[in-house]
Design a protein around this motif. Sequence first.
Motif, PDB file in Angstrom:
ATOM      1  N   GLY A 231     -41.898  25.023   0.325  1.00  0.00           N
ATOM      2  CA  GLY A 231     -42.401  24.056   1.284  1.00  0.00           C
ATOM      3  C   GLY A 231     -43.771  23.530   0.903  1.00  0.00           C
ATOM      4  N   SER A 232     -44.128  22.371   1.439  1.00  0.00           N
ATOM      5  CA  SER A 232     -45.393  21.722   1.105  1.00  0.00           C
ATOM      6  C   SER A 232     -46.579  22.565   1.556  1.00  0.00           C
ATOM      7  CB  SER A 232     -45.449  20.349   1.784  1.00  0.00           C
ATOM      8  OG  SER A 232     -46.683  19.732   1.567  1.00  0.00           O
ATOM      9  N   PRO A 233     -47.475  22.944   0.625  1.00  0.00           N
ATOM     10  CA  PRO A 233     -48.608  23.810   0.977  1.00  0.00           C
ATOM     11  C   PRO A 233     -49.863  23.031   1.358  1.00  0.00           C
ATOM     12  CG  PRO A 233     -48.513  23.569  -1.387  1.00  0.00           C
ATOM     13  CD  PRO A 233     -47.390  22.713  -0.829  1.00  0.00           C
ATOM     14  N   THR A 234     -50.744  23.676   2.093  1.00  0.00           N
ATOM     15  CA  THR A 234     -52.063  23.115   2.346  1.00  0.00           C
ATOM     16  C   THR A 234     -52.965  23.466   1.166  1.00  0.00           C
ATOM     17  OG1 THR A 234     -52.875  25.110   3.455  1.00  0.00           O
ATOM     18  CG2 THR A 234     -51.778  23.435   4.827  1.00  0.00           C
ATOM     19  N   TYR A 235     -54.127  22.845   1.094  1.00  0.00           N
ATOM     20  CA  TYR A 235     -55.087  23.147   0.030  1.00  0.00           C
ATOM     21  C   TYR A 235     -55.502  24.619   0.100  1.00  0.00           C
ATOM     22  CZ  TYR A 235     -59.453  23.096  -2.648  1.00  0.00           C
ATOM     23  OH  TYR A 235     -60.448  23.383  -3.552  1.00  0.00           O
ATOM     24  N   TRP A 236     -55.736  25.119   1.317  1.00  0.00           N
ATOM     25  CA  TRP A 236     -56.156  26.511   1.477  1.00  0.00           C
ATOM     26  C   TRP A 236     -55.067  27.475   1.012  1.00  0.00           C
ATOM     27  CZ3 TRP A 236     -60.200  29.432   1.714  1.00  0.00           C
ATOM     28  CH2 TRP A 236     -60.065  30.765   2.132  1.00  0.00           C
ATOM     29  N   GLU A 237     -53.822  27.186   1.373  1.00  0.00           N
ATOM     30  CA  GLU A 237     -52.710  28.041   0.942  1.00  0.00           C
ATOM     31  C   GLU A 237     -52.627  28.078  -0.581  1.00  0.00           C
ATOM     32  OE1 GLU A 237     -49.606  27.519   4.723  1.00  0.00           O
ATOM     33  OE2 GLU A 237     -49.555  26.108   3.027  1.00  0.00           O
ATOM     34  N   TYR A 238     -52.925  26.945  -1.206  1.00  0.00           N
ATOM     35  CA  TYR A 238     -52.867  26.861  -2.672  1.00  0.00           C
ATOM     36  C   TYR A 238     -53.943  27.723  -3.323  1.00  0.00           C
ATOM     37  CZ  TYR A 238     -52.667  24.715  -7.329  1.00  0.00           C
ATOM     38  OH  TYR A 238     -52.561  24.497  -8.671  1.00  0.00           O
ATOM     39  N   ILE A 239     -55.199  27.549  -2.890  1.00  0.00           N
ATOM     40  CA  ILE A 239     -56.289  28.271  -3.557  1.00  0.00           C
ATOM     41  C   ILE A 239     -56.365  29.740  -3.140  1.00  0.00           C
ATOM     42  CG2 ILE A 239     -57.622  26.155  -3.814  1.00  0.00           C
ATOM     43  CD1 ILE A 239     -59.506  27.194  -1.621  1.00  0.00           C
ATOM     44  N   SER A 240     -55.672  30.121  -2.064  1.00  0.00           N
ATOM     45  CA  SER A 240     -55.690  31.529  -1.649  1.00  0.00           C
ATOM     46  C   SER A 240     -54.527  32.318  -2.234  1.00  0.00           C
ATOM     47  CB  SER A 240     -55.677  31.638  -0.115  1.00  0.00           C
ATOM     48  OG  SER A 240     -54.524  31.044   0.434  1.00  0.00           O
ATOM     49  N   GLY A 241     -53.769  31.668  -3.143  1.00  0.00           N
ATOM     50  CA  GLY A 241     -52.744  32.395  -3.889  1.00  0.00           C
ATOM     51  C   GLY A 241     -51.379  32.477  -3.242  1.00  0.00           C
ATOM     52  N   LYS A 242     -51.125  31.662  -2.210  1.00  0.00           N
ATOM     53  CA  LYS A 242     -49.840  31.733  -1.518  1.00  0.00           C
ATOM     54  C   LYS A 242     -48.763  30.873  -2.172  1.00  0.00           C
ATOM     55  CE  LYS A 242     -51.847  32.947   2.950  1.00  0.00           C
ATOM     56  NZ  LYS A 242     -52.006  32.586   4.379  1.00  0.00           N
ATOM     57  N   VAL A 243     -49.168  30.017  -3.112  1.00  0.00           N
ATOM     58  CA  VAL A 243     -48.204  29.181  -3.836  1.00  0.00           C
ATOM     59  C   VAL A 243     -47.935  29.834  -5.188  1.00  0.00           C
ATOM     60  CG1 VAL A 243     -47.734  26.904  -4.824  1.00  0.00           C
ATOM     61  CG2 VAL A 243     -49.039  27.096  -2.696  1.00  0.00           C
ATOM     62  N   LYS A 244     -46.702  30.255  -5.417  1.00  0.00           N
ATOM     63  CA  LYS A 244     -46.366  30.974  -6.649  1.00  0.00           C
ATOM     64  C   LYS A 244     -45.720  30.076  -7.700  1.00  0.00           C
ATOM     65  CE  LYS A 244     -47.809  34.761  -4.768  1.00  0.00           C
ATOM     66  NZ  LYS A 244     -49.134  35.304  -5.176  1.00  0.00           N
ATOM     67  N   GLN A 245     -45.029  29.026  -7.237  1.00  0.00           N
ATOM     68  CA  GLN A 245     -44.285  28.203  -8.191  1.00  0.00           C
ATOM     69  C   GLN A 245     -44.200  26.758  -7.716  1.00  0.00           C
ATOM     70  OE1 GLN A 245     -40.580  29.851  -9.805  1.00  0.00           O
ATOM     71  NE2 GLN A 245     -39.563  27.903  -9.381  1.00  0.00           N
ATOM     72  N   VAL A 246     -44.276  25.830  -8.671  1.00  0.00           N
ATOM     73  CA  VAL A 246     -44.105  24.406  -8.400  1.00  0.00           C
ATOM     74  C   VAL A 246     -43.204  23.831  -9.491  1.00  0.00           C
ATOM     75  CG1 VAL A 246     -45.238  22.170  -8.087  1.00  0.00           C
ATOM     76  CG2 VAL A 246     -46.426  24.262  -7.397  1.00  0.00           C
ATOM     77  N   ASN A 247     -42.252  23.009  -9.096  1.00  0.00           N
ATOM     78  CA  ASN A 247     -41.356  22.372 -10.057  1.00  0.00           C
ATOM     79  C   ASN A 247     -41.709  20.887 -10.183  1.00  0.00           C
ATOM     80  OD1 ASN A 247     -39.907  24.816 -10.315  1.00  0.00           O
ATOM     81  ND2 ASN A 247     -38.680  24.314  -8.515  1.00  0.00           N
ATOM     82  N   VAL A 248     -41.806  20.419 -11.413  1.00  0.00           N
ATOM     83  CA  VAL A 248     -42.211  19.032 -11.650  1.00  0.00           C
ATOM     84  C   VAL A 248     -41.275  18.380 -12.668  1.00  0.00           C
ATOM     85  CG1 VAL A 248     -44.065  17.497 -12.406  1.00  0.00           C
ATOM     86  CG2 VAL A 248     -44.634  19.613 -11.191  1.00  0.00           C
ATOM     87  N   HIS A 249     -40.853  17.160 -12.344  1.00  0.00           N
ATOM     88  CA  HIS A 249     -40.020  16.382 -13.266  1.00  0.00           C
ATOM     89  C   HIS A 249     -40.744  15.079 -13.574  1.00  0.00           C
ATOM     90  CE1 HIS A 249     -36.849  13.454 -14.358  1.00  0.00           C
ATOM     91  NE2 HIS A 249     -36.256  14.489 -14.911  1.00  0.00           N
ATOM     92  N   ILE A 250     -40.816  14.716 -14.862  1.00  0.00           N
ATOM     93  CA  ILE A 250     -41.493  13.491 -15.275  1.00  0.00           C
ATOM     94  C   ILE A 250     -40.521  12.600 -16.040  1.00  0.00           C
ATOM     95  CG2 ILE A 250     -43.331  12.488 -16.676  1.00  0.00           C
ATOM     96  CD1 ILE A 250     -44.964  14.987 -16.243  1.00  0.00           C
ATOM     97  N   LYS A 251     -40.458  11.347 -15.631  1.00  0.00           N
ATOM     98  CA  LYS A 251     -39.621  10.367 -16.319  1.00  0.00           C
ATOM     99  C   LYS A 251     -40.506   9.191 -16.733  1.00  0.00           C
ATOM    100  CE  LYS A 251     -35.427   7.522 -15.755  1.00  0.00           C
ATOM    101  NZ  LYS A 251     -34.703   8.125 -16.889  1.00  0.00           N
ATOM    102  N   VAL A 252     -40.482   8.846 -18.015  1.00  0.00           N
ATOM    103  CA  VAL A 252     -41.292   7.745 -18.541  1.00  0.00           C
ATOM    104  C   VAL A 252     -40.378   6.593 -18.925  1.00  0.00           C
ATOM    105  CG1 VAL A 252     -43.022   7.047 -20.237  1.00  0.00           C
ATOM    106  CG2 VAL A 252     -42.945   9.422 -19.454  1.00  0.00           C
ATOM    107  N   THR A 253     -40.658   5.410 -18.387  1.00  0.00           N
ATOM    108  CA  THR A 253     -39.845   4.228 -18.682  1.00  0.00           C
ATOM    109  C   THR A 253     -40.753   3.033 -18.949  1.00  0.00           C
ATOM    110  OG1 THR A 253     -39.688   3.674 -16.324  1.00  0.00           O
ATOM    111  CG2 THR A 253     -37.894   4.986 -17.264  1.00  0.00           C
ATOM    112  N   ASP A 254     -40.185   2.023 -19.592  1.00  0.00           N
ATOM    113  CA  ASP A 254     -40.904   0.765 -19.755  1.00  0.00           C
ATOM    114  C   ASP A 254     -40.967   0.058 -18.407  1.00  0.00           C
ATOM    115  OD1 ASP A 254     -41.271   1.074 -22.513  1.00  0.00           O
ATOM    116  OD2 ASP A 254     -39.296   0.207 -22.947  1.00  0.00           O
ATOM    117  N   ILE A 255     -42.060  -0.648 -18.146  1.00  0.00           N
ATOM    118  CA  ILE A 255     -42.168  -1.421 -16.910  1.00  0.00           C
ATOM    119  C   ILE A 255     -41.383  -2.712 -17.081  1.00  0.00           C
ATOM    120  CG2 ILE A 255     -43.757  -2.635 -15.374  1.00  0.00           C
ATOM    121  CD1 ILE A 255     -45.861  -0.530 -16.069  1.00  0.00           C
TER     122      ILE A 255
END
Length: 302
Positions: A231-255
């Motif tokens: 679930g979407s974390p707050t800044y505090w949850e992030y820096i206090s170590g409650k976020v263990k994993q994040v998944n990111v997908h990047i797609k690059v295309t011509d405009i």
Amino acid sequence: MGSFVSGITGCLAFSLYTLNTLFWIVPILIISLFKLIPIKVIRTACTYLIDFSASSWISFNGIIEKIFHPVKINLECEQTLSKKEWYMVIANHQSWVDILILQRILNHRIPFLKFFLKQELIFVPVLGLAWWALDFPFMKRYSPSQLKKNPKLKGKDIEITKKACSKFKTKPVSVMNFVEGTRFNKNKHTKQASPFTHLLKPKAGGLAFALAAMGEQIHKLVDVTIHYPEGSPTYWEYISGKVKQVNVHIKVTDIDSKMRGDYSKDRQFKIDFQAELNKIWKRKDEQLTIMSQQETSNKEVR
């Protein structure tokens, strides 16, 4: 006990982030004074030094993160990124943590991220000068009522922003745009009657305006999809170590050429641009569905 430890962790991390920011903003502001000298070679050198300082700031933030609240980022990128390319970066927006994630995964992979800012923000004490030093483009937007009172203002906003972006012709740049315009939550999603499962409706005007201002200089679109398994974390949850994993997908295309034109005056272009952006958003929504249904086996950002 767990909440006490996370609280201590968060306080220590926040303190170090603050110190790191104060440490790097000093050389940025000092160099920005030399950037006022109207000599091209000096201004160019200052720009590179300032971008180096900003990238170093992010790198040290990454070290703080690894020590106090390590986060595993599973990254899937379909194409190669380059620091020598010009990019328009778009992403879904759920939390202020998104900016930290984007900085971490894109730092040293593409040119330093720039954000379009309202012209009035240049007068913010200290930060306004820092944003100017970092070459963040300041844009002037006129309301429909202002244009009605003074028709001569039509097109002036594009002219002002194009002038602000002219410096990007000699040095690669990445411009960031959160197309939804605000952070996602269920209430906003319901109120909008969004046709997407995981996203708010994209606001086409801001992106069209940015592309028009940049002209042909930016010809690659970096589409970043961020998914938080817990679930979407707050800044505090992030820096206090409650976020263990994040998944990111990047797609690059011509405009696509369909995304270049006069959004405010050309009705057919406006319709085509909105349709093209909705296609991109539909693919992003499908990607989020896949990411939410299964564990990804992407490489970890180091």
